[in-house]
Design a protein around this motif. Structure first.
Motif, mmCIF file in Angstrom:
data_model
loop_
_atom_site.group_PDB
_atom_site.id
_atom_site.type_symbol
_atom_site.label_atom_id
_atom_site.label_comp_id
_atom_site.label_asym_id
_atom_site.label_seq_id
_atom_site.Cartn_x
_atom_site.Cartn_y
_atom_site.Cartn_z
ATOM 1 N N GLY A 39 0.788 -1.222 0.000
ATOM 2 C CA GLY A 39 0.000 0.000 0.000
ATOM 3 C C GLY A 39 0.823 1.275 0.000
ATOM 4 N N ASP A 40 2.134 1.149 0.265
ATOM 5 C CA ASP A 40 2.992 2.329 0.389
ATOM 6 C C ASP A 40 4.051 2.438 -0.697
ATOM 7 N N ILE A 41 4.385 1.340 -1.338
ATOM 8 C CA ILE A 41 5.565 1.309 -2.203
ATOM 9 C C ILE A 41 5.499 2.325 -3.338
ATOM 10 N N ARG A 42 4.347 2.465 -3.962
ATOM 11 C CA ARG A 42 4.237 3.380 -5.103
ATOM 12 C C ARG A 42 4.338 4.830 -4.653
ATOM 13 N N THR A 43 3.583 5.204 -3.614
ATOM 14 C CA THR A 43 3.609 6.596 -3.155
ATOM 15 C C THR A 43 4.968 6.964 -2.567
ATOM 16 N N ASP A 44 5.610 6.012 -1.889
ATOM 17 C CA ASP A 44 6.945 6.272 -1.338
ATOM 18 C C ASP A 44 7.959 6.499 -2.458
ATOM 19 N N PHE A 45 7.817 5.746 -3.542
ATOM 20 C CA PHE A 45 8.725 5.908 -4.676
ATOM 21 C C PHE A 45 8.584 7.302 -5.277
ATOM 22 N N VAL A 46 7.339 7.729 -5.467
ATOM 23 C CA VAL A 46 7.085 9.047 -6.052
ATOM 24 C C VAL A 46 7.627 10.164 -5.162
ATOM 25 N N SER A 47 7.501 9.999 -3.856
ATOM 26 C CA SER A 47 7.924 11.064 -2.944
ATOM 27 C C SER A 47 9.425 11.052 -2.663
ATOM 28 N N GLN A 48 10.055 9.878 -2.704
ATOM 29 C CA GLN A 48 11.455 9.784 -2.305
ATOM 30 C C GLN A 48 12.458 9.912 -3.441
ATOM 31 N N VAL A 49 12.077 9.518 -4.646
ATOM 32 C CA VAL A 49 13.015 9.616 -5.766
ATOM 33 C C VAL A 49 13.531 11.036 -5.965
ATOM 34 N N PRO A 50 12.677 12.066 -5.960
ATOM 35 C CA PRO A 50 13.188 13.432 -6.160
ATOM 36 C C PRO A 50 14.196 13.867 -5.106
ATOM 37 N N THR A 51 14.142 13.261 -3.923
ATOM 38 C CA THR A 51 15.072 13.627 -2.847
ATOM 39 C C THR A 51 16.364 12.832 -2.898
ATOM 40 N N GLY A 52 16.428 11.862 -3.822
ATOM 41 C CA GLY A 52 17.615 11.027 -3.910
ATOM 42 C C GLY A 52 17.613 9.862 -2.942
ATOM 43 N N GLN A 53 16.496 9.635 -2.256
ATOM 44 C CA GLN A 53 16.431 8.582 -1.241
ATOM 45 C C GLN A 53 15.758 7.306 -1.754
ATOM 46 N N GLY A 54 15.253 7.330 -2.937
ATOM 47 C CA GLY A 54 14.551 6.157 -3.461
ATOM 48 C C GLY A 54 15.516 5.096 -3.961
ATOM 49 N N PRO A 55 14.974 3.981 -4.489
ATOM 50 C CA PRO A 55 15.795 2.883 -4.980
ATOM 51 C C PRO A 55 16.290 3.134 -6.395
ATOM 52 N N ASP A 56 17.138 2.244 -6.868
ATOM 53 C CA ASP A 56 17.557 2.281 -8.275
ATOM 54 C C ASP A 56 16.502 1.625 -9.159
ATOM 55 N N VAL A 57 15.883 0.581 -8.614
ATOM 56 C CA VAL A 57 14.905 -0.202 -9.370
ATOM 57 C C VAL A 57 13.697 -0.472 -8.481
ATOM 58 N N ILE A 58 12.510 -0.444 -9.071
ATOM 59 C CA ILE A 58 11.297 -0.814 -8.357
ATOM 60 C C ILE A 58 10.537 -1.820 -9.204
ATOM 61 N N ILE A 59 10.052 -2.871 -8.563
ATOM 62 C CA ILE A 59 9.264 -3.890 -9.240
ATOM 63 C C ILE A 59 7.790 -3.587 -8.981
ATOM 64 N N GLY A 60 7.004 -3.514 -10.045
ATOM 65 C CA GLY A 60 5.605 -3.161 -9.855
ATOM 66 C C GLY A 60 4.755 -3.429 -11.080
#
Length: 415
Positions: A80-101
Motif C-alpha cells: 500500500g505504500d511502495i508506489r507513493t513512497d517511490f514518487v515522494s522519495q526519488v526526487p530527494t535522492g532517497q529512493g531505490p535504483d529499481v522498483i518492481i511493480g
C-alpha cells in the motif's frame, strides 16, 4: 505457439496503452539496451519489492549477485505504500535504483518525472507486444515486463465438482450446497478492493473509464449512470446476503480457502501456487456475469522500472534490460510466482492447467488503465464499495453518484 494464452485477445486494447496519455513527459534519463560492450559493474543496486513479489525476486537477485559480483540491497515495502513512497522519495535522492511493480503505475511515475526511459532495442520483439506496450507512455518505453496476470474464479474440487453457473447468483446458490462458512470469497478489507470486484462491475456495463474504438482509455468516467448505480445496488444485495464481507482482506480470504471454508475464491495466480503446494485439487474458471454482460477482469503486466535518479544507472540497466529479459530468469519467476512470463520463449514452454485457466478467464479482460487519472479513483471507489457492502449507504444510487462526483472533482484539481 502458446496454448490457451489470451494475449491475442487483449493485444489490441493493451497496445493502446501507449496512446493513453495525460500531459506528462519523460524524465530525460534513458537506460539503453544497445549492443555495445558491457560496462564494468560496480557498486550497490537498491531494489524495492512489495510483499507479494519478494519471495519470487529473492532467488533472482541472488543469481544476479553471483553472476556480477555486485551487491543488491533488496528492500521489502508494504504494497500500500511502495508506489507513493517511490514518487515522494526519488526526487530527494532517497529512493531505490529499481522498483518492481505493475504497468498501471506508469502514468503516475512519468508525470512525476521519477522513472527513466528504457530502450529494449531488438529485445522488444522477444516479448508479447501487449506486455511491452503496457509500459509505454507518450511514445516512450518506461518499464521492462516479466509477467502477465489477471484474476479468475478458483474452485476447490473437493467441495464442489462439475458445476457450471451461468450467473454469479447461480454460483452463490451452488456454493451454498457445500455447507461451508463462506460461499464465494472476494477479498475486501477496510479500504475496499475494487480490483477484485471489477469482473462483477464490468458485467453491468460499467467500466472505470470509457475506451476508444482502438481500446485506448479516455479520461471520461465509464461507471456513472444507470449501469453504475445498478451495480451499486447489487453490491448492497451481496452484503445483505453475507456473500461479501468487508472484514475479509486478502490474507484472510486466502487462509479461509486453504482451510476449506469456501468452495470458491476470486483471486489471482499469486495465490494458487500456495493452494497447489497444499495439495488442493483446484480448477480455474471465468467469473460468471452478475449484470448480464461479459465479466471482464483487469489484465495486468508486472515489470521493473528504473529510477530517474538512480545512483548506478548502468547497474540498473544491466539488471532490468539485460538480466531480467533472459528466458532463464523469466522462467524462474514463473515457477516461483505462478504468473505467465511476458517473454514469448518462456511463455511458449508453459504447460499448466491452472495458468491455462487464468489465461482463458482473462481472454475477455481489459488492461488496467495507466492514465494518471486512475490515481484519483481507487480511494473513493474502494471506500464507497465497502459502505455499500456494510449497509452504511441507505441509498446505493446516491452513494455511487456521490463517488463519481468526488472522483471527477479529484481529477479536475490535478489538471
Amino acid at each position: 505457439m502458446r496454448r490457451s494464452i489470451p494475449l491475442a485477445a487483449i493485444a489490441g486494447v493493451t497496445l493502446a496503452l501507449a496512446a493513453c496519455s495525460g500531459s506528462g513527459s519523460g524524465s530525460g534519463s534513458t537506460a539503453s539496451a544497445t549492443a555495445s560492450a558491457k560496462p564494468t559493474l560496480s557498486g550497490t543496486l537498491t531494489m524495492w519489492v512489495d510483499e507479494t513479489r519478494i519471495d519470487s525476486m529473492k532467488p533472482i537477485v541472488d543469481e544476479f549477485q553471483q553472476q556480477t559480483g555486485v551487491k543488491v540491497d533488496l528492500v521489502q515495502k508494504v504494497s500500500g505504500d511502495i508506489r507513493t513512497d517511490f514518487v515522494s522519495q526519488v526526487p530527494t535522492g532517497q529512493g531505490p535504483d529499481v522498483i518492481i511493480g505493475a504497468h498501471d503505475w506508469t502514468g503516475e511515475f512519468v508525470n512525476n518525472g521519477v522513472v527513466a526511459t528504457v530502450q529494449l532495442g531488438d529485445k522488444a520483439k522477444d516479448f508479447s507486444k501487449s506486455a511491452v506496450s503496457a509500459f509505454a507512455y507518450n511514445g516512450q518505453q518506461y518499464g521492462v515486463p516479466y509477467a502477465i496476470e489477471n484474476i479468475a474464479l478458483v474452485r476447490n474440487n473437493k467441495l464442489l465438482k462439475d458445476t457450471t453457473a451461468k450467473t454469479f447468483d447461480d454460483l452463490v446458490t451452488q456454493a451454498k450446497t457445500a455447507n461451508t462458512p463462506f460461499s464465494v470469497l472476494i477479498q475486501q478489507g477496510d479500504k475496499g478492493d475494487a480490483y477484485h470486484l471489477y469482473p462483477l462491475q464490468t458485467s453491468f456495463g460499467a467500466p472505470v473509464f470509457k475506451q476508444k474504438d482502438d481500446g485506448s482509455y479516455t479520461n471520461e468516467i465509464g461507471m456513472s449512470g444507470d449501469a453504475g448505480t445498478k451495480f451499486a445496488a447489487y453490491l448492497q444485495k451481496l452484503g445483505k446476503e453475507k456473500v461479501l464481507d468487508a472484514s475479509i482482506d486478502g490474507d484472510k480470504a486466502k487462509q479461509a480457502f486453504l482451510d476449506g471454508k469456501a468452495p470458491y475464491i476470486v483471486t489471482g495466480p499469486w495465490n494458487t501456487t500456495a493452494f497447489t503446494k497444499a495439495g488442493m485439487d483446484i480448477s480455474v474458471l471465468p467469473v460468471p456475469s452478475a449484470g448480464g454482460q461479459e465479466a471482464k477482469p483487469f489484465v495486468g503486466v508486472q515489470g521493473a522500472f528504473i529510477s530517474a535518479k538512480s545512483k548506478n544507472p548502468l547497474l540498473a540497466q544491466e539488471f532490468v534490460v539485460n538480466f531480467l529479459t533472459t528466458e532463464k530468469v523469466q522462467t524462474e519467476l514463473y515457477k516461483s510466482g505462478g504468473r505467465l512470463p511476458a517473454l514469448t520463449a518462456a511463455a511458449s514452454k508453459v504447460d499448466d492447467k491452472v495458468l491455462a485457466g487464468f489465461n482463458a478467464a482473462g481472454s475477455t479482460g481489459a488492461p488496467m488503465p495507466s492514465i494518471p487519472e486512475m490515481g484519483s479513483v481507487w480511494s473513493f471507489w474502494g471506500t464507497t464499495e465497502v459502505q455499500l457492502i456494510n449497509g452504511q449507504a441507505a441509498d446505493p444510487a446516491g452513494a455511487w453518484t456521490t463517488m463519481i462526483t468526488n472522483i471527477q472533482n479529484a481529477i479536475a484539481t490535478k489538471k
